[in-house]
Design a protein around this motif. Structure first.
Motif, PDB file in Angstrom:
ATOM      1  N   GLN A  68      41.022  43.121  39.168  1.00 46.24           N
ATOM      2  CA  GLN A  68      41.884  41.962  39.403  1.00 46.24           C
ATOM      3  C   GLN A  68      42.931  42.257  40.469  1.00 46.24           C
ATOM      4  N   MET A  69      43.500  43.456  40.419  1.00 42.50           N
ATOM      5  CA  MET A  69      44.492  43.828  41.425  1.00 42.50           C
ATOM      6  C   MET A  69      43.854  43.908  42.811  1.00 42.50           C
ATOM      7  N   ILE A  70      42.664  44.462  42.894  1.00 40.59           N
ATOM      8  CA  ILE A  70      41.976  44.569  44.187  1.00 40.59           C
ATOM      9  C   ILE A  70      41.647  43.181  44.722  1.00 40.59           C
ATOM     10  N   TYR A  71      41.156  42.289  43.850  1.00 38.79           N
ATOM     11  CA  TYR A  71      40.855  40.923  44.309  1.00 38.79           C
ATOM     12  C   TYR A  71      42.100  40.245  44.868  1.00 38.79           C
ATOM     13  N   LEU A  72      43.241  40.459  44.217  1.00 39.37           N
ATOM     14  CA  LEU A  72      44.483  39.872  44.717  1.00 39.37           C
ATOM     15  C   LEU A  72      44.834  40.432  46.094  1.00 39.37           C
ATOM     16  N   THR A  73      44.693  41.744  46.273  1.00 41.87           N
ATOM     17  CA  THR A  73      45.046  42.340  47.561  1.00 41.87           C
ATOM     18  C   THR A  73      44.081  41.933  48.660  1.00 41.87           C
ATOM     19  N   MET A  74      42.834  41.641  48.294  1.00 41.92           N
ATOM     20  CA  MET A  74      41.869  41.230  49.311  1.00 41.92           C
ATOM     21  C   MET A  74      42.215  39.862  49.894  1.00 41.92           C
ATOM     22  N   GLY A  75      42.888  39.051  49.110  1.00 45.14           N
ATOM     23  CA  GLY A  75      43.224  37.707  49.571  1.00 45.14           C
ATOM     24  C   GLY A  75      44.615  37.571  50.153  1.00 45.14           C
ATOM     25  N   ASP A  76      45.401  38.636  50.073  1.00 42.46           N
ATOM     26  CA  ASP A  76      46.795  38.532  50.493  1.00 42.46           C
ATOM     27  C   ASP A  76      47.205  39.812  51.227  1.00 42.46           C
ATOM     28  N   ARG A  77      47.390  39.694  52.519  1.00 40.02           N
ATOM     29  CA  ARG A  77      47.713  40.862  53.331  1.00 40.02           C
ATOM     30  C   ARG A  77      49.004  41.534  52.866  1.00 40.02           C
ATOM     31  N   ALA A  78      49.991  40.745  52.453  1.00 40.34           N
ATOM     32  CA  ALA A  78      51.262  41.317  51.992  1.00 40.34           C
ATOM     33  C   ALA A  78      51.045  42.193  50.756  1.00 40.34           C
ATOM     34  N   LEU A  79      50.155  41.764  49.855  1.00 40.82           N
ATOM     35  CA  LEU A  79      49.845  42.587  48.684  1.00 40.82           C
ATOM     36  C   LEU A  79      49.032  43.816  49.077  1.00 40.82           C
ATOM     37  N   ALA A  80      48.141  43.671  50.051  1.00 40.51           N
ATOM     38  CA  ALA A  80      47.343  44.816  50.505  1.00 40.51           C
ATOM     39  C   ALA A  80      48.240  45.899  51.088  1.00 40.51           C
ATOM     40  N   GLU A  81      49.371  45.501  51.644  1.00 43.11           N
ATOM     41  CA  GLU A  81      50.295  46.472  52.202  1.00 43.11           C
ATOM     42  C   GLU A  81      50.996  47.288  51.118  1.00 43.11           C
ATOM     43  N   CYS A  82      50.848  46.876  49.863  1.00 42.65           N
ATOM     44  CA  CYS A  82      51.387  47.662  48.741  1.00 42.65           C
ATOM     45  C   CYS A  82      50.492  48.858  48.426  1.00 42.65           C
ATOM     46  N   LEU A  83      49.234  48.786  48.817  1.00 39.77           N
ATOM     47  CA  LEU A  83      48.325  49.917  48.632  1.00 39.77           C
ATOM     48  C   LEU A  83      48.635  50.984  49.669  1.00 39.77           C
ATOM     49  N   GLU A  84      47.961  52.112  49.535  1.00 37.20           N
ATOM     50  CA  GLU A  84      48.145  53.156  50.551  1.00 37.20           C
ATOM     51  C   GLU A  84      47.648  52.636  51.891  1.00 37.20           C
ATOM     52  N   PRO A  85      48.265  53.069  52.986  1.00 38.75           N
ATOM     53  CA  PRO A  85      47.809  52.588  54.291  1.00 38.75           C
ATOM     54  C   PRO A  85      46.438  53.167  54.617  1.00 38.75           C
ATOM     55  N   PRO A  86      45.667  52.468  55.422  1.00 38.28           N
ATOM     56  CA  PRO A  86      44.369  53.006  55.826  1.00 38.28           C
ATOM     57  C   PRO A  86      44.546  54.314  56.600  1.00 38.28           C
ATOM     58  N   ASN A  87      43.516  55.150  56.570  1.00 38.49           N
ATOM     59  CA  ASN A  87      43.561  56.416  57.312  1.00 38.49           C
ATOM     60  C   ASN A  87      43.669  56.174  58.811  1.00 38.49           C
ATOM     61  N   THR A  88      43.070  55.084  59.260  1.00 39.07           N
ATOM     62  CA  THR A  88      43.169  54.691  60.672  1.00 39.07           C
ATOM     63  C   THR A  88      43.452  53.194  60.715  1.00 39.07           C
ATOM     64  N   ARG A  89      44.142  52.751  61.756  1.00 45.84           N
ATOM     65  CA  ARG A  89      44.425  51.319  61.888  1.00 45.84           C
ATOM     66  C   ARG A  89      43.120  50.556  62.032  1.00 45.84           C
ATOM     67  N   MET A  90      43.086  49.387  61.419  1.00 43.25           N
ATOM     68  CA  MET A  90      41.892  48.549  61.492  1.00 43.25           C
ATOM     69  C   MET A  90      42.292  47.106  61.244  1.00 43.25           C
ATOM     70  N   PRO A  91      41.453  46.160  61.639  1.00 41.87           N
ATOM     71  CA  PRO A  91      41.731  44.754  61.317  1.00 41.87           C
ATOM     72  C   PRO A  91      41.708  44.541  59.797  1.00 41.87           C
ATOM     73  N   PHE A  92      42.520  43.615  59.329  1.00 45.18           N
ATOM     74  CA  PHE A  92      42.598  43.344  57.891  1.00 45.18           C
ATOM     75  C   PHE A  92      41.234  42.936  57.340  1.00 45.18           C
ATOM     76  N   GLU A  93      40.469  42.169  58.125  1.00 44.41           N
ATOM     77  CA  GLU A  93      39.137  41.747  57.664  1.00 44.41           C
ATOM     78  C   GLU A  93      38.250  42.958  57.374  1.00 44.41           C
ATOM     79  N   ARG A  94      38.283  43.977  58.239  1.00 46.34           N
ATOM     80  CA  ARG A  94      37.490  45.192  58.011  1.00 46.34           C
ATOM     81  C   ARG A  94      37.997  45.932  56.782  1.00 46.34           C
ATOM     82  N   TYR A  95      39.304  45.977  56.607  1.00 42.39           N
ATOM     83  CA  TYR A  95      39.886  46.632  55.430  1.00 42.39           C
ATOM     84  C   TYR A  95      39.414  45.941  54.150  1.00 42.39           C
TER      85      TYR A  95
END
Length: 195
Positions: free
Chosen positions: A66-93
């Protein structure tokens, strides 16, 4: 159940035949029945503990999903997770974390014995033909390997090793199918006019 009752009856008859003194025979039979009852209680408690752990694990997995589904739909929530190892578009993330959910499902099925090694290999061979599957493992495979192989669970380490072998075989077999080539632009399954 009938077999267990039959075995108990045979044991009781043997106790009474081997022991001449009736008081001693009843005492021995009582000990035997108490031992069997205690064994039944231990088996029942062990089964209940396993069921409780399975329910708790499923609850935790459900909360995580449920938490992952929420972060997939909301970039601000996804930023609460650890940052990606390399920069990437949000869609790819989003694609990578969804691929991680898929891998997690296969992991759970493998751990529970619902998927054997050969079925897992077949599934992974198909999965790693695609760009997103490979991108996910390139991005997070080291975490899976470190977490599973560094742990104490042989089955988890076996899963991670199979995934890594299938990934390496796919890479050596040639380039991945680009995500842009997965589908045509002729419509979607949701468009009733093109169905």
């Amino acid at each position: 159940m009938i077999f267990a009752v039959g075995c108990l009856s045979v044991l009781l008859v043997l106790v009474f035949r081997l022991i001449d003194n009736r008081a001693q025979a009843f005492s021995a039979a009582s000990v035997l029945i108490s031992g069997i009852a205690l064994t039944g209680v231990v088996v029942s408690l062990t089964f209940q503990a396993q069921q409780t752990k399975a329910a708790r694990d499923e609850r935790d997995r459900s909360t995580h999903r449920q938490m992952i589904y929420l972060t997939m739909g909301d970039r601000a929530l996804a930023e609460c997770l650890e940052p990606p190892n390399t920069r990437m578009p949000f869609e790819r993330y989003r694609q990578i974390i969804f691929a991680n959910l898929i891998m997690g499902r296969w992991y759970a099925a493998h751990q529970l014995g619902e998927v054997d090694d050969s079925t897992l290999r077949y599934t992974l061979e198909r999965h790693f033909r695609g760009e997103i599957g490979r991108a996910h493992w390139e991005y997070g495979g080291h975490d899976w390997l470190r977490g599973a192989i560094g742990g104490q669970q042989r089955k988890a380490a076996g899963f991670a090793n199979i995934v890594e072998e299938c990934y390496q075989a796919a890479v050596h077999a040639g380039p991945a199918v680009p995500a842009a080539d997965y589908f045509t632009d002729d419509g979607t399954d949701l468009d009733p006019q093109n169905s």
